[in-house]
Design a protein around this motif. Structure first.
Motif, mmCIF file in Angstrom:
data_model
loop_
_atom_site.group_PDB
_atom_site.id
_atom_site.type_symbol
_atom_site.label_atom_id
_atom_site.label_comp_id
_atom_site.label_asym_id
_atom_site.label_seq_id
_atom_site.Cartn_x
_atom_site.Cartn_y
_atom_site.Cartn_z
ATOM 1 N N GLY A 1 -4.849 0.506 -6.669
ATOM 2 C CA GLY A 1 -4.107 0.510 -5.405
ATOM 3 C C GLY A 1 -3.226 -0.706 -5.312
ATOM 4 N N ARG B 1 0.834 -1.212 0.000
ATOM 5 C CA ARG B 1 0.000 0.000 0.000
ATOM 6 C C ARG B 1 0.866 1.258 0.000
ATOM 7 N NH1 ARG B 1 -4.995 -1.161 -0.163
ATOM 8 N NH2 ARG B 1 -5.629 1.019 -0.160
ATOM 9 N N ASP C 1 -6.969 -4.272 -2.810
ATOM 10 C CA ASP C 1 -8.147 -3.652 -3.413
ATOM 11 C C ASP C 1 -8.842 -4.538 -4.440
ATOM 12 O OD1 ASP C 1 -7.993 -0.794 -2.306
ATOM 13 O OD2 ASP C 1 -5.967 -1.145 -3.043
#
Length: 412
Positions: A109, A6, A190
Motif C-alpha cells: 500500500g 493512499r 502500511d
C-alpha cells in the motif's frame, strides 16, 4: 501526503506490468536528461557537508557524479526487467468440497522510508515501490536535502507527464514533527523502513506505531579458520574491508585462529595498514603487529562492537572455532558473517550456528547486496526475522491476500 499516497497506491495496484515497466523506463530517461541539474544540486549538499565537517566516508555515500546518476537510472531499468511479484500465486488448491482457494501477492500500500545521506536510496525506493505497486513517502537525511528534492521533482514530473499519479512518490520535508507524524501515521502508512545508522534505526523502531522492518547495522566479521587458504583469506579480508568501507556489508572485525595467526597476520596487518586502515588489535594481535612494525591501537570492547563506516577495523586472535562463534554472538549485529576455511565441517558449523541474515563461506562480506544476489536494486537489508530477512527487493515489498471462489457454498 499520506492520504494522497493512499489514493495513488490504489491506482498503482491496478497497473499492468507493461504499464509499470514503461513508467520505470520513463523515470530512468528523465533522470538521465536531468543529470546536470542533479549533479548541481548534489554539489550544494557536498559543499554544505564539507563545511560542516562531514566525514569522508559519508561524503562518499552522498556524492553523485554523472556516472553515478547513470548507474541510478540504469538500476530503474534493471527493476523494469525483473518479474512482477504482484498477482503471483504463492499457493492454492481445490478443497474436497469444491472451494478454490489461492494466496496471491499484493502490494503493501503506502511504504515510508527514513534514511540518511544516500540519495541513490531515493531512486531505488521509488522504483521498487512503483514496480511492486506501492506508493512511497521518502524522508531522506538533511545532508542530501537538495539532491533528494531534485531527484523527487524529476521523477514526479515524469510520472505526471506519463499519466501516472505523481503522489506515488512523495518527499517528506520539515523537522522532527514531520518525522514523528510519519512514524505515527498508523492506518495511513502500511510499512516503515528505516535505513541508516544505529541511532536512526533504534529511534524509528522504538517510537513508531506504524509496523517497521528493521534494517540493522552491519558489524560484520571475517573469521580466518585454522584450515583456511591464507591467500584466499587475505584477498577476502582486503575486499571485505577496503572495497567500500562506508557501506553496511563492509567487514568491521577480523578474527584469526591462533594456529595461523603468526603466518597470516603480519602480511594481513601490513596490507590493511598500507591501505590506510586504522587497526584496533587485541593483546595477541597487538604483539604480532609490534613485531611486524605495523601501527595499532589496543582494542576495547567498544571497538569490537562498533560499525566504523570507515577505514578502521578491529582485529582479534581466537583459540578455536567455538571462540570465534562466541565472539560473533557477543558483538555481531546479525547482518553478514564470513568464514574462510577449507574444512567443510567447520564451514557447516559456521553456517548452522551463526545467527545472521547472510553467512559467507570463502567469500567477501561485500556480496550481501540485492544487486549481487540478482534481485535488482534493494530497499534495504533486514536483520530482523519477521516477514523479511536479508536483502529486501520486490517480493519483500508485497503481502498476500486469500481469494476463495465457490458456487453457492455454505459452511455446515
Amino acid at each position: 501526503m499520506a492520504g494522497r499516497a493512499r489514493v495513488a497506491a490504489r491506482e498503482l495496484a491496478l497497473m499492468s506490468r507493461a504499464a509499470k515497466d514503461a513508467t520505470l523506463h520513463a523515470l530512468a530517461d528523465a533522470l538521465d536528461a536531468a543529470t546536470d541539474r542533479i549533479v548541481a544540486a548534489n554539489a550544494v549538499d557536498l559543499e554544505r557537508g564539507r563545511n560542516g565537517g562531514m566525514p569522508a566516508s559519508l561524503q562518499d555515500r552522498l556524492v553523485l557524479t554523472p556516472e553515478r546518476v547513470t548507474a541510478i537510472a540504469d538500476a530503474l531499468r534493471d527493476i523494469a526487467a525483473l518479474p512482477d511479484p504482484v498477482g503471483e500465486i504463492v499457493r492454492g488448491s481445490t478443497l474436497a468440497n469444491g472451494l478454490q482457494i489461492r494466496q496471491l501477492r499484493v502490494p503493501m500500500g503506502v511504504v515510508g522510508m527514513i534514511y540518511e545521506a544516500r540519495p541513490n536510496v531515493t531512486v531505488d525506493a521509488a522504483g521498487l515501490g512503483l514496480k511492486s505497486g506501492n506508493a512511497v513517502i521518502l524522508r531522506g537525511g538533511s545532508a542530501a536535502a537538495d539532491s533528494n528534492r531534485v531527484l523527487v521533482d524529476v521523477m514526479r514530473e515524469s510520472l505526471a507527464a506519463h499519466g501516472v499519479n505523481p503522489d506515488a512518490i512523495g518527499l517528506l520535508e520539515g523537522g522532527h514533527d514531520a518525522v514523528r507524524a510519519l512514524m505515527t501515521a498508523r492506518g495511513l502508512v502500511d510499512l516503515l523502513i528505516p535505513r541508516g545508522g544505529a541511532d536512526l534505526i533504534n529511534s524509528v523502531v522504538l517510537n513508531s506505531t506504524v509496523p517497521v522492518i528493521e534494517t540493522g547495522i552491519g558489524n560484520c566479521h571475517v573469521y580466518v579458520d585454522r584450515a583456511a587458504d591464507l591467500d584466499k583469506a587475505l584477498a577476502i579480508t582486503m575486499n571485505s574491508k577496503t572495497h567500500r568501507p562506508s557501506v553496511c556489508n563492509a567487514a568491521e572485525s577480523l578474527l584469526v585462529h591462533e594456529s595461523v595467526a603468526p603466518d597470516f597476520l603480519p602480511k594481513a596487518l601490513t596490507e590493511l595498514a598500507g591501505a590506510g586502515v586504522v587497526l584496533h588489535t587485541d593483546e595477541r594481535a597487538s604483539a604480532i603487529a609490534t613485531e611486524a612494525g605495523v601501527p595499532f591501537a589496543v582494542a576495547t570492547d567498544d571497538d569490537f562492537a562498533t560499525e566504523f563506516h570507515a577505514l578502521e577495523m578491529s582485529v582479534g586472535v581466537v583459540s578455536s572455532l567455538d571462540d570465534a562463534l562466541e565472539h560473533v554472538r557477543t558483538y555481531g549485529s546479525g547482518h553478514t558473517e564470513a568464514i574462510v576455511t577449507e574444512d567443510r565441517s567447520a564451514a557447516r558449523r559456521w553456517s548452522a550456528e551463526v545467527d545472521a541474515a547472510a553467512v559467507m563461506v570463502n567469500a567477501s562480506t561485500r556480496f550481501t547486496d540485492g544487486g549481487e544476489f540478482g534481485f535488482g536494486a534493494e530497499i534495504g537489508i533486514s536483520t530482523q526475522k519477521l516477514h523479511a530477512r536479508g536483502p529486501m527487493a520486490l517480493p519483500e515489498l508485497t503481502t498476500t491476500k486469500w481469494i476463495v471462489e465457490g458456487d453457492g457454498h455454505v459452511r455446515v
